[in-house]
Design a protein around this motif. Structure first.
Motif, PDB file in Angstrom:
ATOM      1  N   PHE A 146      13.383   6.119  20.266  1.00 33.86           N
ATOM      2  CA  PHE A 146      14.557   6.854  19.847  1.00 33.86           C
ATOM      3  C   PHE A 146      15.790   6.218  20.473  1.00 33.86           C
ATOM      4  CE2 PHE A 146      11.002   9.793  19.870  1.00 33.86           C
ATOM      5  CZ  PHE A 146      11.105  10.374  18.611  1.00 33.86           C
ATOM      6  N   PRO A 147      16.748   5.695  19.679  1.00 33.30           N
ATOM      7  CA  PRO A 147      17.923   5.043  20.256  1.00 33.30           C
ATOM      8  C   PRO A 147      18.653   5.952  21.235  1.00 33.30           C
ATOM      9  CG  PRO A 147      17.799   4.627  17.899  1.00 33.30           C
ATOM     10  CD  PRO A 147      16.733   5.633  18.213  1.00 33.30           C
ATOM     11  N   GLY A 148      19.010   5.386  22.395  1.00 33.02           N
ATOM     12  CA  GLY A 148      19.733   6.145  23.406  1.00 33.02           C
ATOM     13  C   GLY A 148      18.862   7.012  24.279  1.00 33.02           C
ATOM     14  N   LYS A 149      17.546   7.035  24.043  1.00 33.49           N
ATOM     15  CA  LYS A 149      16.618   7.850  24.821  1.00 33.49           C
ATOM     16  C   LYS A 149      15.685   6.938  25.609  1.00 33.49           C
ATOM     17  CE  LYS A 149      17.991  11.726  22.838  1.00 33.49           C
ATOM     18  NZ  LYS A 149      18.685  12.811  23.576  1.00 33.49           N
ATOM     19  N   THR A 200      18.038  -1.867  18.497  1.00 34.78           N
ATOM     20  CA  THR A 200      19.102  -1.403  17.607  1.00 34.78           C
ATOM     21  C   THR A 200      18.668  -0.089  16.962  1.00 34.78           C
ATOM     22  OG1 THR A 200      18.327  -2.374  15.515  1.00 34.78           O
ATOM     23  CG2 THR A 200      19.489  -3.841  17.055  1.00 34.78           C
ATOM     24  N   PRO A 201      19.605   0.638  16.327  1.00 35.58           N
ATOM     25  CA  PRO A 201      19.197   1.850  15.609  1.00 35.58           C
ATOM     26  C   PRO A 201      18.232   1.584  14.464  1.00 35.58           C
ATOM     27  CG  PRO A 201      21.551   1.876  16.041  1.00 35.58           C
ATOM     28  CD  PRO A 201      21.076   0.497  16.404  1.00 35.58           C
ATOM     29  N   ASN A 202      18.094   0.301  14.057  1.00 34.16           N
ATOM     30  CA  ASN A 202      17.179  -0.054  12.969  1.00 34.16           C
ATOM     31  C   ASN A 202      15.787  -0.417  13.456  1.00 34.16           C
ATOM     32  OD1 ASN A 202      19.194   0.237  10.989  1.00 34.16           O
ATOM     33  ND2 ASN A 202      19.910  -1.861  11.293  1.00 34.16           N
ATOM     34  N   GLU A 203      15.508  -0.228  14.735  1.00 34.35           N
ATOM     35  CA  GLU A 203      14.214  -0.652  15.253  1.00 34.35           C
ATOM     36  C   GLU A 203      13.077   0.044  14.502  1.00 34.35           C
ATOM     37  OE1 GLU A 203      11.729  -1.224  19.427  1.00 34.35           O
ATOM     38  OE2 GLU A 203      13.846  -0.633  19.469  1.00 34.35           O
ATOM     39  N   THR A 204      12.125  -0.769  14.063  1.00 35.86           N
ATOM     40  CA  THR A 204      10.976  -0.295  13.301  1.00 35.86           C
ATOM     41  C   THR A 204       9.726  -0.925  13.894  1.00 35.86           C
ATOM     42  OG1 THR A 204      12.270  -0.028  11.275  1.00 35.86           O
ATOM     43  CG2 THR A 204       9.893  -0.293  11.018  1.00 35.86           C
ATOM     44  N   LEU A 264      13.330   2.882  11.742  1.00 37.55           N
ATOM     45  CA  LEU A 264      14.746   3.153  11.971  1.00 37.55           C
ATOM     46  C   LEU A 264      14.934   4.140  13.115  1.00 37.55           C
ATOM     47  CD1 LEU A 264      15.930   3.374   8.242  1.00 37.55           C
ATOM     48  CD2 LEU A 264      15.801   1.364   9.725  1.00 37.55           C
ATOM     49  N   GLY A 265      14.080   3.997  14.137  1.00 35.19           N
ATOM     50  CA  GLY A 265      14.244   4.772  15.356  1.00 35.19           C
ATOM     51  C   GLY A 265      13.611   6.142  15.359  1.00 35.19           C
ATOM     52  N   ALA A 273      17.770  -3.148   8.198  1.00 37.48           N
ATOM     53  CA  ALA A 273      18.216  -1.793   7.885  1.00 37.48           C
ATOM     54  C   ALA A 273      17.434  -1.174   6.742  1.00 37.48           C
ATOM     55  CB  ALA A 273      19.707  -1.795   7.540  1.00 37.48           C
TER      56      ALA A 273
END
Length: 236
Positions: free
Chosen positions: A1-4, A91-95, A121-122, A211
């Motif tokens: 999770f982005p930012g976590k 990135t927020p697009n991490e898969t 995408l996170g 993306a």
């Protein structure tokens, strides 16, 4: 999770959680492999710098002063255990897509041969019913896998299957057939052998546009019992 803080994926008797193991290993490798130590310490920091007292306090086993760097995660394969396909790291697009495709993995294992765990995408798409012991979800029917209908022991559409349904699974041998990475697609082919059936699962991550990732799961069956009815489960 982005930012976590990052967490382990859940497999077997485990849950989605952080672990101090990276920090312990990073401390252990500080002299013999400094580059690996820095990546491990970076992974421990990305986990939120967790500590544990389960086997004695890790405060005494982790040197928080050690240098750290981003572990730079990507696609990788670990024969005897699993394969992960990953794009858009950090990135927020991490898969990322994992598949359990080996038999060396045993301790606290469930009947999870061929199971996939999917994040895109996170956010999670398909995850293991993971817990620490209770409720125990060791049966193959509770995993994102394929089972011959006969292994379920009840009508496939009957509600409320017990969590130990098909606890012995149906696949006696697991293996990785191939693993490739490229600028547009990463791929792993795995094979699972059961009674009269060989199940081949192809897992692909198309990431030409990070993306707009595409995850492909393709299942094929060979052998004298290949035509037997089968049920695919995908936890969403």
């Amino acid at each position: 999770f982005p930012g976590k803080p990052r967490c382990y994926i859940a497999l077997g008797d485990s849950s989605t959680e952080a672990s101090p193991l990276y920090g312990q290993l990073g401390t252990a490798f500080r002299d013999s492999d400094p580059a690996l130590s820095r990546r491990l310490m970076g992974a421990w920091q990305a986990n939120g710098k967790p500590h544990s007292g389960f086997f004695g306090t890790t405060v005494m086993a982790i040197d928080e002063r050690l240098p750290a760097q981003d572990p730079g995660l990507g696609s990788a394969t670990f024969p005897g255990y699993c394969t992960v396909l990953r794009s858009g790291y950090g990135t927020p697009n991490e898969t990322a897509a994992w598949i359990v495709n080996g038999d060396f993995y045993q301790d606290h294992r469930h009947a999870d041969a061929g199971e996939v765990v999917l994040y895109a995408l996170g956010v999670p798409l398909s995850v293991h019913w993971g817990s620490i012991y209770s409720p125990q979800t060791g049966g193959a029917y509770f995993h994102s896998s394929v089972l011959p209908e006969s292994a379920i022991g009840r009508p496939w559409d009957q509600p409320g299957p017990p969590t130990d349904t098909a606890a012995r699974g149906a696949w006696r041998k697991s293996s990785q057939a191939s693993f490739t990475t490229g600028p547009a697609v990463d791929s792993v082919a795995s094979a699972f052998v059961g009674k009269g059936i060989e199940w081949k699962r192809l897992l692909q991550l198309h990431h030409d546009d990070p993306a707009m990732p595409v995850i492909v799961i393709r299942d094929e069956f060979d052998g004298p019992s290949a035509g037997e009815p089968k049920v695919l489960t995908l936890n969403l």
